[in-house]
Design a protein around this motif. Structure first.
Motif, PDB file in Angstrom:
ATOM      1  N   ILE A  46       0.822  -1.219   0.000  1.00 14.45           N
ATOM      2  CA  ILE A  46       0.000   0.000   0.000  1.00 14.45           C
ATOM      3  C   ILE A  46       0.853   1.265   0.000  1.00 14.45           C
ATOM      4  O   ILE A  46       0.445   2.308  -0.523  1.00 14.45           O
ATOM      5  N   ARG A  47       2.063   1.189   0.526  1.00 10.80           N
ATOM      6  CA  ARG A  47       2.938   2.363   0.549  1.00 10.80           C
ATOM      7  C   ARG A  47       3.264   2.841  -0.862  1.00 10.80           C
ATOM      8  O   ARG A  47       3.446   4.036  -1.092  1.00 10.80           O
ATOM      9  N   LEU A  48       3.300   1.924  -1.806  1.00 11.67           N
ATOM     10  CA  LEU A  48       3.584   2.304  -3.190  1.00 11.67           C
ATOM     11  C   LEU A  48       2.442   3.093  -3.808  1.00 11.67           C
ATOM     12  O   LEU A  48       2.663   3.963  -4.653  1.00 11.67           O
ATOM     13  N   ASP A  49       1.212   2.820  -3.378  1.00  4.58           N
ATOM     14  CA  ASP A  49       0.070   3.618  -3.835  1.00  4.58           C
ATOM     15  C   ASP A  49       0.224   5.070  -3.389  1.00  4.58           C
ATOM     16  O   ASP A  49      -0.038   6.003  -4.146  1.00  4.58           O
ATOM     17  N   PHE A  50       0.656   5.254  -2.133  1.00  5.54           N
ATOM     18  CA  PHE A  50       0.892   6.596  -1.616  1.00  5.54           C
ATOM     19  C   PHE A  50       1.988   7.294  -2.410  1.00  5.54           C
ATOM     20  O   PHE A  50       1.882   8.481  -2.730  1.00  5.54           O
ATOM     21  N   LEU A  51       3.052   6.555  -2.730  1.00  5.54           N
ATOM     22  CA  LEU A  51       4.161   7.128  -3.488  1.00  5.54           C
ATOM     23  C   LEU A  51       3.714   7.526  -4.895  1.00  5.54           C
ATOM     24  O   LEU A  51       4.042   8.619  -5.366  1.00  5.54           O
ATOM     25  N   CYS A  52       2.944   6.674  -5.547  1.00  5.72           N
ATOM     26  CA  CYS A  52       2.431   6.998  -6.893  1.00  5.72           C
ATOM     27  C   CYS A  52       1.556   8.247  -6.859  1.00  5.72           C
ATOM     28  O   CYS A  52       1.690   9.134  -7.711  1.00  5.72           O
ATOM     29  N   ALA A  53       0.665   8.325  -5.892  1.00  6.90           N
ATOM     30  CA  ALA A  53      -0.214   9.492  -5.776  1.00  6.90           C
ATOM     31  C   ALA A  53       0.600  10.753  -5.492  1.00  6.90           C
ATOM     32  O   ALA A  53       0.285  11.827  -6.009  1.00  6.90           O
ATOM     33  N   SER A  54       1.647  10.626  -4.698  1.00  2.00           N
ATOM     34  CA  SER A  54       2.513  11.772  -4.412  1.00  2.00           C
ATOM     35  C   SER A  54       3.243  12.236  -5.664  1.00  2.00           C
ATOM     36  O   SER A  54       3.376  13.440  -5.901  1.00  2.00           O
ATOM     37  N   PHE A  55       3.734  11.283  -6.465  1.00  2.00           N
ATOM     38  CA  PHE A  55       4.383  11.624  -7.734  1.00  2.00           C
ATOM     39  C   PHE A  55       3.410  12.374  -8.640  1.00  2.00           C
ATOM     40  O   PHE A  55       3.760  13.399  -9.223  1.00  2.00           O
ATOM     41  N   ALA A  56       2.201  11.854  -8.781  1.00  2.00           N
ATOM     42  CA  ALA A  56       1.205  12.481  -9.655  1.00  2.00           C
ATOM     43  C   ALA A  56       0.850  13.883  -9.157  1.00  2.00           C
ATOM     44  O   ALA A  56       0.758  14.827  -9.952  1.00  2.00           O
ATOM     45  N   ASN A  57       0.682  14.026  -7.850  1.00  2.00           N
ATOM     46  CA  ASN A  57       0.376  15.338  -7.276  1.00  2.00           C
ATOM     47  C   ASN A  57       1.531  16.304  -7.510  1.00  2.00           C
ATOM     48  O   ASN A  57       1.317  17.468  -7.854  1.00  2.00           O
ATOM     49  N   HIS A  58       2.754  15.833  -7.345  1.00  2.00           N
ATOM     50  CA  HIS A  58       3.922  16.691  -7.559  1.00  2.00           C
ATOM     51  C   HIS A  58       3.978  17.176  -9.007  1.00  2.00           C
ATOM     52  O   HIS A  58       4.230  18.357  -9.271  1.00  2.00           O
ATOM     53  N   LYS A  59       3.729  16.272  -9.942  1.00  2.00           N
ATOM     54  CA  LYS A  59       3.723  16.656 -11.360  1.00  2.00           C
ATOM     55  C   LYS A  59       2.623  17.689 -11.640  1.00  2.00           C
ATOM     56  O   LYS A  59       2.840  18.656 -12.364  1.00  2.00           O
ATOM     57  N   LEU A  60       1.454  17.485 -11.050  1.00  2.00           N
ATOM     58  CA  LEU A  60       0.349  18.433 -11.228  1.00  2.00           C
ATOM     59  C   LEU A  60       0.730  19.812 -10.687  1.00  2.00           C
ATOM     60  O   LEU A  60       0.492  20.832 -11.343  1.00  2.00           O
ATOM     61  N   GLN A  61       1.343  19.842  -9.527  1.00  2.00           N
ATOM     62  CA  GLN A  61       1.726  21.127  -8.928  1.00  2.00           C
ATOM     63  C   GLN A  61       2.823  21.807  -9.746  1.00  2.00           C
ATOM     64  O   GLN A  61       2.864  23.040  -9.825  1.00  2.00           O
ATOM     65  N   GLN A  62       3.711  21.015 -10.364  1.00  2.00           N
ATOM     66  CA  GLN A  62       4.723  21.594 -11.250  1.00  2.00           C
ATOM     67  C   GLN A  62       4.068  22.253 -12.453  1.00  2.00           C
ATOM     68  O   GLN A  62       4.442  23.361 -12.860  1.00  2.00           O
ATOM     69  N   VAL A  63       3.084  21.577 -13.037  1.00  2.00           N
ATOM     70  CA  VAL A  63       2.370  22.135 -14.190  1.00  2.00           C
ATOM     71  C   VAL A  63       1.641  23.405 -13.781  1.00  2.00           C
ATOM     72  O   VAL A  63       1.730  24.435 -14.463  1.00  2.00           O
ATOM     73  N   HIS A  97       7.059  10.321   1.328  1.00  2.00           N
ATOM     74  CA  HIS A  97       6.642   9.006   0.827  1.00  2.00           C
ATOM     75  C   HIS A  97       7.810   8.223   0.233  1.00  2.00           C
ATOM     76  O   HIS A  97       7.811   6.995   0.281  1.00  2.00           O
ATOM     77  N   MET A  98       8.802   8.930  -0.301  1.00  2.00           N
ATOM     78  CA  MET A  98      10.016   8.238  -0.763  1.00  2.00           C
ATOM     79  C   MET A  98      10.722   7.603   0.434  1.00  2.00           C
ATOM     80  O   MET A  98      11.190   6.472   0.351  1.00  2.00           O
ATOM     81  N   ASN A  99      10.794   8.342   1.540  1.00  2.00           N
ATOM     82  CA  ASN A  99      11.399   7.793   2.760  1.00  2.00           C
ATOM     83  C   ASN A  99      10.599   6.620   3.296  1.00  2.00           C
ATOM     84  O   ASN A  99      11.164   5.635   3.771  1.00  2.00           O
ATOM     85  N   LEU A 100       9.278   6.710   3.220  1.00  2.00           N
ATOM     86  CA  LEU A 100       8.404   5.633   3.685  1.00  2.00           C
ATOM     87  C   LEU A 100       8.640   4.352   2.884  1.00  2.00           C
ATOM     88  O   LEU A 100       8.577   3.248   3.426  1.00  2.00           O
ATOM     89  N   CYS A 101       8.966   4.495   1.609  1.00  2.00           N
ATOM     90  CA  CYS A 101       9.163   3.351   0.719  1.00  2.00           C
ATOM     91  C   CYS A 101      10.639   3.004   0.523  1.00  2.00           C
ATOM     92  O   CYS A 101      10.968   2.249  -0.403  1.00  2.00           O
ATOM     93  N   ALA A 102      11.506   3.509   1.360  1.00  2.00           N
ATOM     94  CA  ALA A 102      12.952   3.346   1.167  1.00  2.00           C
ATOM     95  C   ALA A 102      13.376   1.887   1.026  1.00  2.00           C
ATOM     96  O   ALA A 102      14.272   1.576   0.247  1.00  2.00           O
ATOM     97  N   GLU A 103      12.722   0.990   1.736  1.00  2.00           N
ATOM     98  CA  GLU A 103      13.115  -0.428   1.657  1.00  2.00           C
ATOM     99  C   GLU A 103      12.541  -1.137   0.431  1.00  2.00           C
ATOM    100  O   GLU A 103      12.892  -2.275   0.161  1.00  2.00           O
TER     101      GLU A 103
END
Length: 121
Positions: A46-63, A97-103
């Motif tokens: 489930i942590r990867l779902d959080f990471l994916c959503a964070s990536f998508a949100n980051h890209k949206l905020q960049q745009v 979220h990157m730190n959360l998924c570090a392993e």
């Protein structure tokens, strides 16, 4: 990774409805996370779902940030220097979220150090 879960988390993080217009961002984030996964990582974590959503949100905020940097005046277009706090918060959330998924993921940085038996003078 569960796309429906990622869409729900994206809505939570961005405040936007995860409609078809945001699916390219979500798909891109899933591809990015898949490339980062370690071979022994469980892709259904489930942590990867959080990471994916964070990536998508980051890209949206960049745009959004790129669009907001221009201000239109009667004389034309003028760049503003205001800080986009939404982008800063998205960066912090992604970092967390990157730190959360570090392993589960490969490190994104690499430092190459060389050793030599020749003494510097």
């Amino acid at each position: 990774m569960n796309i429906e879960s990622i869409k729900t988390l994206f809505e939570l993080f961005s405040g936007e409805e995860a409609s078809e217009k945001y699916m390219p961002l979500i798909t891109l984030s899933v591809i990015e996370v898949e490339k980062m996964l370690l071979p022994e990582a469980d892709p259904s974590d489930i942590r990867l779902d959080f990471l994916c959503a964070s990536f998508a949100n980051h890209k949206l905020q960049q745009v959004n940030s790129a669009r907001e940097r221009s201000e239109y005046t009667s004389a034309g277009k003028l760049l503003t220097t205001s800080q986009n706090t939404a982008l800063k918060f998205a960066e912090n959330l992604l970092h967390d979220h990157m730190n959360l998924c570090a392993e589960l993921i490969k490190e994104k940085t690499f430092v190459f150090m060389g050793f030599s038996d020749i003494k510097e003078e």
